[in-house]
Design a protein around this motif. Sequence first.
Motif, mmCIF file in Angstrom:
data_model
loop_
_atom_site.group_PDB
_atom_site.id
_atom_site.type_symbol
_atom_site.label_atom_id
_atom_site.label_comp_id
_atom_site.label_asym_id
_atom_site.label_seq_id
_atom_site.Cartn_x
_atom_site.Cartn_y
_atom_site.Cartn_z
ATOM 1 N N GLY A 164 -1.213 14.611 -10.697
ATOM 2 C CA GLY A 164 -1.931 13.358 -10.502
ATOM 3 C C GLY A 164 -1.571 12.720 -9.176
ATOM 4 O O GLY A 164 -0.412 12.743 -8.759
ATOM 5 N N VAL A 165 -2.572 12.159 -8.508
ATOM 6 C CA VAL A 165 -2.369 11.433 -7.246
ATOM 7 C C VAL A 165 -2.835 10.000 -7.454
ATOM 8 O O VAL A 165 -3.956 9.766 -7.918
ATOM 9 C CB VAL A 165 -3.155 12.077 -6.084
ATOM 10 C CG1 VAL A 165 -2.890 11.328 -4.782
ATOM 11 C CG2 VAL A 165 -2.797 13.558 -5.935
ATOM 12 N N TYR A 166 -1.975 9.036 -7.087
ATOM 13 C CA TYR A 166 -2.255 7.622 -7.325
ATOM 14 C C TYR A 166 -2.169 6.848 -6.013
ATOM 15 O O TYR A 166 -1.193 6.982 -5.269
ATOM 16 C CB TYR A 166 -1.276 7.067 -8.367
ATOM 17 C CG TYR A 166 -1.468 7.724 -9.708
ATOM 18 C CD1 TYR A 166 -2.287 7.154 -10.672
ATOM 19 C CD2 TYR A 166 -0.880 8.956 -9.982
ATOM 20 C CE1 TYR A 166 -2.507 7.789 -11.884
ATOM 21 C CE2 TYR A 166 -1.099 9.596 -11.193
ATOM 22 C CZ TYR A 166 -1.918 9.003 -12.139
ATOM 23 O OH TYR A 166 -2.141 9.648 -13.340
ATOM 24 N N GLU A 167 -3.206 6.056 -5.742
ATOM 25 C CA GLU A 167 -3.294 5.261 -4.521
ATOM 26 C C GLU A 167 -3.160 3.792 -4.900
ATOM 27 O O GLU A 167 -3.968 3.259 -5.670
ATOM 28 C CB GLU A 167 -4.634 5.519 -3.828
ATOM 29 C CG GLU A 167 -4.899 6.991 -3.516
ATOM 30 C CD GLU A 167 -6.325 7.257 -3.051
ATOM 31 O OE1 GLU A 167 -7.174 6.330 -3.170
ATOM 32 O OE2 GLU A 167 -6.595 8.377 -2.583
ATOM 33 N N VAL A 168 -2.141 3.143 -4.365
ATOM 34 C CA VAL A 168 -1.824 1.760 -4.741
ATOM 35 C C VAL A 168 -2.165 0.823 -3.601
ATOM 36 O O VAL A 168 -1.784 1.053 -2.442
ATOM 37 C CB VAL A 168 -0.334 1.624 -5.107
ATOM 38 C CG1 VAL A 168 -0.010 0.180 -5.482
ATOM 39 C CG2 VAL A 168 0.026 2.574 -6.241
ATOM 40 N N LYS A 182 0.858 -1.180 0.000
ATOM 41 C CA LYS A 182 0.000 0.000 0.000
ATOM 42 C C LYS A 182 0.892 1.227 0.000
ATOM 43 O O LYS A 182 1.722 1.390 0.892
ATOM 44 C CB LYS A 182 -0.922 0.014 1.214
ATOM 45 C CG LYS A 182 -2.080 -0.974 1.134
ATOM 46 C CD LYS A 182 -3.090 -0.718 2.240
ATOM 47 C CE LYS A 182 -4.307 -1.631 2.090
ATOM 48 N NZ LYS A 182 -5.354 -1.342 3.106
ATOM 49 N N HIS A 183 0.730 2.070 -0.987
ATOM 50 C CA HIS A 183 1.498 3.308 -1.044
ATOM 51 C C HIS A 183 0.834 4.292 -1.997
ATOM 52 O O HIS A 183 -0.119 3.949 -2.701
ATOM 53 C CB HIS A 183 2.950 3.036 -1.461
ATOM 54 C CG HIS A 183 3.122 2.480 -2.838
ATOM 55 N ND1 HIS A 183 3.110 1.125 -3.115
ATOM 56 C CD2 HIS A 183 3.317 3.096 -4.041
ATOM 57 C CE1 HIS A 183 3.290 0.932 -4.409
ATOM 58 N NE2 HIS A 183 3.414 2.105 -5.000
ATOM 59 N N HIS A 184 1.319 5.500 -1.975
ATOM 60 C CA HIS A 184 0.846 6.547 -2.886
ATOM 61 C C HIS A 184 2.015 7.031 -3.736
ATOM 62 O O HIS A 184 3.173 6.895 -3.359
ATOM 63 C CB HIS A 184 0.302 7.753 -2.106
ATOM 64 C CG HIS A 184 -1.048 7.548 -1.493
ATOM 65 N ND1 HIS A 184 -1.330 6.538 -0.588
ATOM 66 C CD2 HIS A 184 -2.217 8.243 -1.659
ATOM 67 C CE1 HIS A 184 -2.601 6.624 -0.219
ATOM 68 N NE2 HIS A 184 -3.159 7.639 -0.852
ATOM 69 N N PHE A 185 1.687 7.605 -4.880
ATOM 70 C CA PHE A 185 2.684 8.387 -5.606
ATOM 71 C C PHE A 185 1.990 9.534 -6.320
ATOM 72 O O PHE A 185 0.779 9.491 -6.582
ATOM 73 C CB PHE A 185 3.522 7.536 -6.570
ATOM 74 C CG PHE A 185 2.798 6.948 -7.752
ATOM 75 C CD1 PHE A 185 2.804 7.581 -8.984
ATOM 76 C CD2 PHE A 185 2.151 5.720 -7.650
ATOM 77 C CE1 PHE A 185 2.167 7.022 -10.090
ATOM 78 C CE2 PHE A 185 1.512 5.143 -8.741
ATOM 79 C CZ PHE A 185 1.514 5.798 -9.963
ATOM 80 N N VAL A 186 2.745 10.585 -6.575
ATOM 81 C CA VAL A 186 2.212 11.734 -7.296
ATOM 82 C C VAL A 186 3.049 11.949 -8.555
ATOM 83 O O VAL A 186 4.233 11.600 -8.602
ATOM 84 C CB VAL A 186 2.221 13.020 -6.433
ATOM 85 C CG1 VAL A 186 1.330 12.848 -5.214
ATOM 86 C CG2 VAL A 186 3.639 13.412 -6.015
#
Length: 494
Positions: free
Chosen positions: A368-372, A129-133
């Motif tokens: 952009g914001v991405y939720e993994v 679980k992580h995020h990236f922009v």
Amino acid sequence: MMDNRRSFLKKLGLAGSLLSAPSLLKASPFAKKGNIDVSSITLRGRVHSKGKGIAGVAVTDGINIAQTDKNGEYELLSNATAQFVYISVPSGYAFPEEKGIAAFYKPISKAAVVKNDFALDKLEVDDRKHHFVVWADPQVKNKSDVEQLVKQSVPDLKELVKSLPAGTLIHGIGCGDLVWDELELFEDYKKAVALTGVPFYNLIGNHDMDLEARTDDLSAHTFKQQFGPTYYSFNRGDIHYVVLDDVFFLGASKNYIGYITENQLQWLEQDLALVKPGSMIVVNLHIPTYTGQGRRMKKKEDEPGGTVANRKQLYKMLAPFKAHIMSGHTHFNDNWEEGDIMEHNHGTVCGAWWTGPICGDGTPAGYGVYEVDGSDIKWYYKGTGMTKDKQLRIYEKGRVKEYPDEISANVWNWDNKWKVEWYEDGVLKGEMQRRVSFDPWAAELYLGPQLPVKRKFVEPNLTDHMFFAKPTGQATKITVKATDRFGNIYEETI
């Protein structure tokens, strides 16, 4: 035999030139000092965490790839043309960084055997679980632009991080055009990134190149000094990230095409061979592989610098996987999807080159914001200074001159799995009609040779994400309801 050969060559008129070849070779300029050094180099070292070796880590010189053994040791035969030795950071480990800039590489010194170790810190949380922009096109030209980046974009990203649960892993992708030809501003960009507290991997854009270079091979010289290799990979959780350089410099100022070199593609073949088929790949590059802009402008062919000429070769390599492609460059927001590949062409951090609050298609300046979660990825577009719930803008009747009796809405991160409906005085009237059009605010801000005042070359862009509806003359309230592919609902009312 020599007499026969001499007789034959005389008939061809070549005897003198060929028989004297050895003396010519001795005088050849290619034999002088300064020719390309291709002498062999052996790269050796160890990848470890607190002294314990890490097995199976991919190590590369940008040409070939080796993996570390059970003790974390690697050996790779290279040559003197290679500039860096670097690793594909494995899942479960923190990204090595220096003041927010990913530090996954070491310059190769001139020696027969070059030894470099890489120390990694094991994460204490599950990185599946992580995020990236994705920060596309910060594109600072002067100190005024830098000030806007620091005072607007940096605090916005810091607020985003603060809004996430404590301990959330998040990283950034600097998606090219970090600066605008003024390469000394790389230092200012790096300082801005450091202020966010988010580690950033960065890639080269057409405005990040040395424009006085004589070839593409030399155009990334300054970028490499600041950020290292221009193509590489890394891992976080179940996601394999790839960064590519798809800006091919044609040897003249501001003259380039979208193209991925053979060197990169043969390296990528090796890189992807280490990834399990069916995995999720996130490919990051500056020039989009494809957009709908050519179709919207009714052109038979794409502009050479607007998309990637050999994109189909990349798609073939991605076919065994699921893939998201992250791109910038265009200063508009555009999403397309086909099979297991989806491309997100992002609106920009700088908006329309720091001249106004929106891009040429009406998309807010932002990222952009991405939720993994495992191999699943969800996303939204974060307008600078806006909450994540702000995903559309409504315009009153007549604002779009071509449709004077209709209200319109810009749903900037739309893709073909969104649903856009409208209500008149609380009554559902159905789905809005999508048309290729200009965003009216963008047209008011940027259309024409005298606008905007700061940078007059800026113009509005035709877009696919404008929606229209015709209310009755008695309507007092119009509500637009947009539902994204994940079931999130966004509403605006006029």
